[in-house]
Write an enzyme that holds these catalytic residues in place. Sequence first.
Site, PDB file in Angstrom:
ATOM      1  N   CYS A  70       0.832  -1.200   0.000  1.00  0.00           N
ATOM      2  CA  CYS A  70       0.000   0.000   0.000  1.00  0.00           C
ATOM      3  C   CYS A  70       0.869   1.253   0.000  1.00  0.00           C
ATOM      4  O   CYS A  70       2.010   1.241   0.450  1.00  0.00           O
ATOM      5  CB  CYS A  70      -0.949   0.050   1.187  1.00  0.00           C
ATOM      6  SG  CYS A  70      -2.114  -1.314   1.290  1.00  0.00           S
ATOM      7  N   ARG A  87       5.723  -0.017  -4.483  1.00  0.00           N
ATOM      8  CA  ARG A  87       5.394  -0.735  -3.253  1.00  0.00           C
ATOM      9  C   ARG A  87       4.472  -1.917  -3.504  1.00  0.00           C
ATOM     10  O   ARG A  87       4.322  -2.775  -2.649  1.00  0.00           O
ATOM     11  CB  ARG A  87       4.759   0.229  -2.242  1.00  0.00           C
ATOM     12  CG  ARG A  87       5.687   1.330  -1.791  1.00  0.00           C
ATOM     13  CD  ARG A  87       4.989   2.302  -0.868  1.00  0.00           C
ATOM     14  NE  ARG A  87       4.645   1.699   0.401  1.00  0.00           N
ATOM     15  CZ  ARG A  87       5.449   1.661   1.461  1.00  0.00           C
ATOM     16  NH1 ARG A  87       6.654   2.178   1.390  1.00  0.00           N
ATOM     17  NH2 ARG A  87       5.056   1.104   2.579  1.00  0.00           N
ATOM     18  N   TRP A 112      -3.091  -2.676  -1.675  1.00  0.00           N
ATOM     19  CA  TRP A 112      -2.729  -4.084  -1.894  1.00  0.00           C
ATOM     20  C   TRP A 112      -3.724  -4.889  -1.075  1.00  0.00           C
ATOM     21  O   TRP A 112      -3.746  -4.805   0.151  1.00  0.00           O
ATOM     22  CB  TRP A 112      -1.295  -4.331  -1.430  1.00  0.00           C
ATOM     23  CG  TRP A 112      -0.696  -5.623  -1.899  1.00  0.00           C
ATOM     24  CD1 TRP A 112      -0.037  -5.864  -3.065  1.00  0.00           C
ATOM     25  CD2 TRP A 112      -0.659  -6.863  -1.174  1.00  0.00           C
ATOM     26  NE1 TRP A 112       0.398  -7.163  -3.124  1.00  0.00           N
ATOM     27  CE2 TRP A 112       0.032  -7.804  -1.976  1.00  0.00           C
ATOM     28  CE3 TRP A 112      -1.141  -7.288   0.067  1.00  0.00           C
ATOM     29  CZ2 TRP A 112       0.245  -9.123  -1.578  1.00  0.00           C
ATOM     30  CZ3 TRP A 112      -0.931  -8.598   0.465  1.00  0.00           C
ATOM     31  CH2 TRP A 112      -0.240  -9.487  -0.357  1.00  0.00           C
ATOM     32  N   ASN A 149      -3.108   2.030   5.549  1.00  0.00           N
ATOM     33  CA  ASN A 149      -2.176   0.951   5.255  1.00  0.00           C
ATOM     34  C   ASN A 149      -2.053   0.113   6.516  1.00  0.00           C
ATOM     35  O   ASN A 149      -1.745   0.636   7.581  1.00  0.00           O
ATOM     36  CB  ASN A 149      -0.805   1.523   4.864  1.00  0.00           C
ATOM     37  CG  ASN A 149       0.220   0.439   4.570  1.00  0.00           C
ATOM     38  OD1 ASN A 149      -0.129  -0.729   4.424  1.00  0.00           O
ATOM     39  ND2 ASN A 149       1.479   0.820   4.483  1.00  0.00           N
ATOM     40  N   GLY A 150      -2.293  -1.194   6.398  1.00  0.00           N
ATOM     41  CA  GLY A 150      -2.210  -2.067   7.566  1.00  0.00           C
ATOM     42  C   GLY A 150      -3.403  -2.986   7.656  1.00  0.00           C
ATOM     43  O   GLY A 150      -4.199  -3.111   6.716  1.00  0.00           O
ATOM     44  N   GLU A 169      19.069 -16.997  -4.340  1.00  0.00           N
ATOM     45  CA  GLU A 169      18.718 -15.639  -4.770  1.00  0.00           C
ATOM     46  C   GLU A 169      18.476 -15.588  -6.272  1.00  0.00           C
ATOM     47  O   GLU A 169      17.550 -14.907  -6.738  1.00  0.00           O
ATOM     48  CB  GLU A 169      19.835 -14.666  -4.356  1.00  0.00           C
ATOM     49  CG  GLU A 169      19.625 -13.228  -4.798  1.00  0.00           C
ATOM     50  CD  GLU A 169      18.379 -12.573  -4.236  1.00  0.00           C
ATOM     51  OE1 GLU A 169      18.014 -11.499  -4.734  1.00  0.00           O
ATOM     52  OE2 GLU A 169      17.768 -13.125  -3.296  1.00  0.00           O
ATOM     53  N   LYS A 175      14.926 -14.395  -7.972  1.00  0.00           N
ATOM     54  CA  LYS A 175      14.812 -13.313  -8.950  1.00  0.00           C
ATOM     55  C   LYS A 175      14.051 -13.781 -10.186  1.00  0.00           C
ATOM     56  O   LYS A 175      13.207 -13.069 -10.714  1.00  0.00           O
ATOM     57  CB  LYS A 175      16.212 -12.817  -9.367  1.00  0.00           C
ATOM     58  CG  LYS A 175      16.913 -11.981  -8.335  1.00  0.00           C
ATOM     59  CD  LYS A 175      16.285 -10.627  -8.185  1.00  0.00           C
ATOM     60  CE  LYS A 175      15.981 -10.174  -6.807  1.00  0.00           C
ATOM     61  NZ  LYS A 175      15.677 -10.926  -5.700  1.00  0.00           N
ATOM     62  N   GLU A 203      10.201 -14.392  -9.345  1.00  0.00           N
ATOM     63  CA  GLU A 203       9.376 -13.262  -8.928  1.00  0.00           C
ATOM     64  C   GLU A 203       9.141 -12.246 -10.044  1.00  0.00           C
ATOM     65  O   GLU A 203       8.137 -11.531 -10.003  1.00  0.00           O
ATOM     66  CB  GLU A 203       9.946 -12.586  -7.680  1.00  0.00           C
ATOM     67  CG  GLU A 203      11.254 -11.861  -7.838  1.00  0.00           C
ATOM     68  CD  GLU A 203      11.753 -11.277  -6.510  1.00  0.00           C
ATOM     69  OE1 GLU A 203      10.957 -11.163  -5.561  1.00  0.00           O
ATOM     70  OE2 GLU A 203      12.940 -10.951  -6.425  1.00  0.00           O
ATOM     71  N   HIS A 215      19.214 -35.770  -4.128  1.00  0.00           N
ATOM     72  CA  HIS A 215      18.218 -36.148  -3.130  1.00  0.00           C
ATOM     73  C   HIS A 215      16.816 -35.698  -3.541  1.00  0.00           C
ATOM     74  O   HIS A 215      15.980 -35.419  -2.679  1.00  0.00           O
ATOM     75  CB  HIS A 215      18.593 -35.575  -1.765  1.00  0.00           C
ATOM     76  CG  HIS A 215      19.848 -36.142  -1.210  1.00  0.00           C
ATOM     77  ND1 HIS A 215      19.881 -37.286  -0.434  1.00  0.00           N
ATOM     78  CD2 HIS A 215      21.142 -35.759  -1.343  1.00  0.00           C
ATOM     79  CE1 HIS A 215      21.131 -37.561  -0.105  1.00  0.00           C
ATOM     80  NE2 HIS A 215      21.922 -36.644  -0.647  1.00  0.00           N
ATOM     81  N   LYS A 257       6.872  -4.174  -2.461  1.00  0.00           N
ATOM     82  CA  LYS A 257       8.275  -3.885  -2.140  1.00  0.00           C
ATOM     83  C   LYS A 257       8.541  -4.021  -0.653  1.00  0.00           C
ATOM     84  O   LYS A 257       9.530  -4.614  -0.232  1.00  0.00           O
ATOM     85  CB  LYS A 257       8.631  -2.471  -2.614  1.00  0.00           C
ATOM     86  CG  LYS A 257      10.088  -2.080  -2.356  1.00  0.00           C
ATOM     87  CD  LYS A 257      11.034  -2.938  -3.161  1.00  0.00           C
ATOM     88  CE  LYS A 257      12.467  -2.510  -2.968  1.00  0.00           C
ATOM     89  NZ  LYS A 257      13.399  -3.432  -3.630  1.00  0.00           N
TER      90      LYS A 257
END
Length: 614
Positions: free
Chosen positions: A2, A27, A75, A101-102, A487, A491, A494, A510, A609
Amino acid sequence: MCGIVGYIGSREAYPILIKGLQRLEYRGYDSAGVALLDKKNNLNVYKKKGKVSDLHSFAKNNDCTGTIGIGHTRWATHGEPSDINSHPHFSQNKNLVIIHNGIIENYATIKERLIKRGHVFQSQTDTEVLIHLIEEIQIHEKCKLSIAVQIALKQVIGAYAIVIIDKNDPNILVAAKKGSPMVIGIGNNEFFIASDASPIIEYTKNVAYLEDEQVASLRLGEDLKIRNLKDKEITPYIQELTLELEQIEKGGFDHFMLKEIYEQPRSVLDSLRGRLNTGEGKIKLGGIDDYLKRLEKAKRLIFVACGTSWHACLVAEYLFEEFARIPVEVEYASEFRYRNPVIYSDDVIIAVSQSGETADTLAAIELAKSKGATVLGVCNVVGSSIARATHGGSYTHAGPEIGVASTKAFTAQITVLTLMALELASIKGTLVESAFRELLFEMELIPKKIEEVLKLNDKIKEIAYTYRESRNALYLGRGVSFPVALEGALKLKEISYIHAEGYPAAEMKHGPIALIDDEMPVFVIATKGANYEKVISNIQEVKARKGKIIAVVTKGDTDVKKMADYAIEIPESHELLVPLIAVVPLQLLSYHIAVMRGCNVDQPRNLAKSVTVE
């Protein structure tokens, strides 16, 4: 998650709000809206599911006048993304309007109580419940808005950053926060409000950051007033932003992510600057000076982080254990707080976060502090909640990171964590002087080595074209390169939405080896080091099953190049510093693959974000 922006002053508010929302798009969001109070005291609310551009197209054909206004990018949490669930939200009598926001965790109980009192709700959101509650208190107690907000917020459980307009008191904005970030910009008889400084920097550099459970009154013709929920007056601490406007612009790049990948030589250098002295053979991190004795005497370090920052902490585990010879645990902040962890008063907790606002990491910090542990922070945003909540720590100096997929923050975090590990090793005497000085010299060379890797962009783009249609991918690494594999996989998935997984190379046998066929690209960090021969064996196992090998190798390597379908050569470096260099080609690969697939690189679907709610 948000984005909040608000303005009160003599300028037209709408252009400021729209530009501010555009700067907060990074964000993550699924809808946007604005509320404007015009000169006739009409509250005009425009909101749309979709992008800020969709909102602007809708609103610009309506009355957008007014010098007081609030804007929001949402969001979705409570209620699906829709026009109705978008913010701002009206109170019952439409005299108040709110952005939030929250999450209000006990909204259902409050909503049920208000329905019994005749309240009718238009949306599925917890936010609408909160503004109805504030209005109910304002009417019943016959009090001004700021007092009603204080009373209401004592009744709610959860996190919030809110801004409210009251049409019956048209010269004020009231804002409050708990657990979600909020910054107030102070101009010449005008105020700006935002989730972070990016919408404010164009207009003023003088800001105040709200602390948890504080309520701010922004009234025209008066100074900023802040009180806490106990109605105690708080003297605002006004500070000057160091952020520059050009730092939050694309600067000629197609995307913020690409710009930030290319900024890494500078961001790593800035994170080293003033801290690394190769001539004298010293490291000095001022933010942890007062806690060096506690670090030296600690029996254990516990790192807490989320996402990419968690991967940086995994790298740090190798660094601290190898250099400083101290046991390290790396925890997901989201799990740490819920499993009743064993924390001793002589433990040192190191919390790592790009934004400094990650809700789970903040909760982990509070838990650790309650157990008497020393808590240090590593974050990128000056004045952020984590910077204020920890006992001490260090900033990464990466500069603003706008792209949702973290790149330069990762390498800056590893840079600072490496310096911390080396400084601790120096104090404890766990590294011989010659080895210590060699590492300092190697650290100083890292920015130049990243620059060399960036020159390979065209070749990396060609590799990306070959694998742009892949449905799956594996990333393998051993030792300190294993977190780099994690990482790299993160990347890719996402921003390109290709399923990818990272594994220690030896773990391939395995389970994951069952997935390998002639359509499976396998990205391997195969640089020279103690595990080099083992990695070659893993590559041969992939090749035997017709997997496609894309290897990151040390410059001049010939053995892996013969086996790989593609090899990306990076400069030779100390084995434990390889992550700072090896991650860069993986970032570029993910970027180019995502662009070729037509994905929104800077704003991947469903992602935010800064995760400021659980």
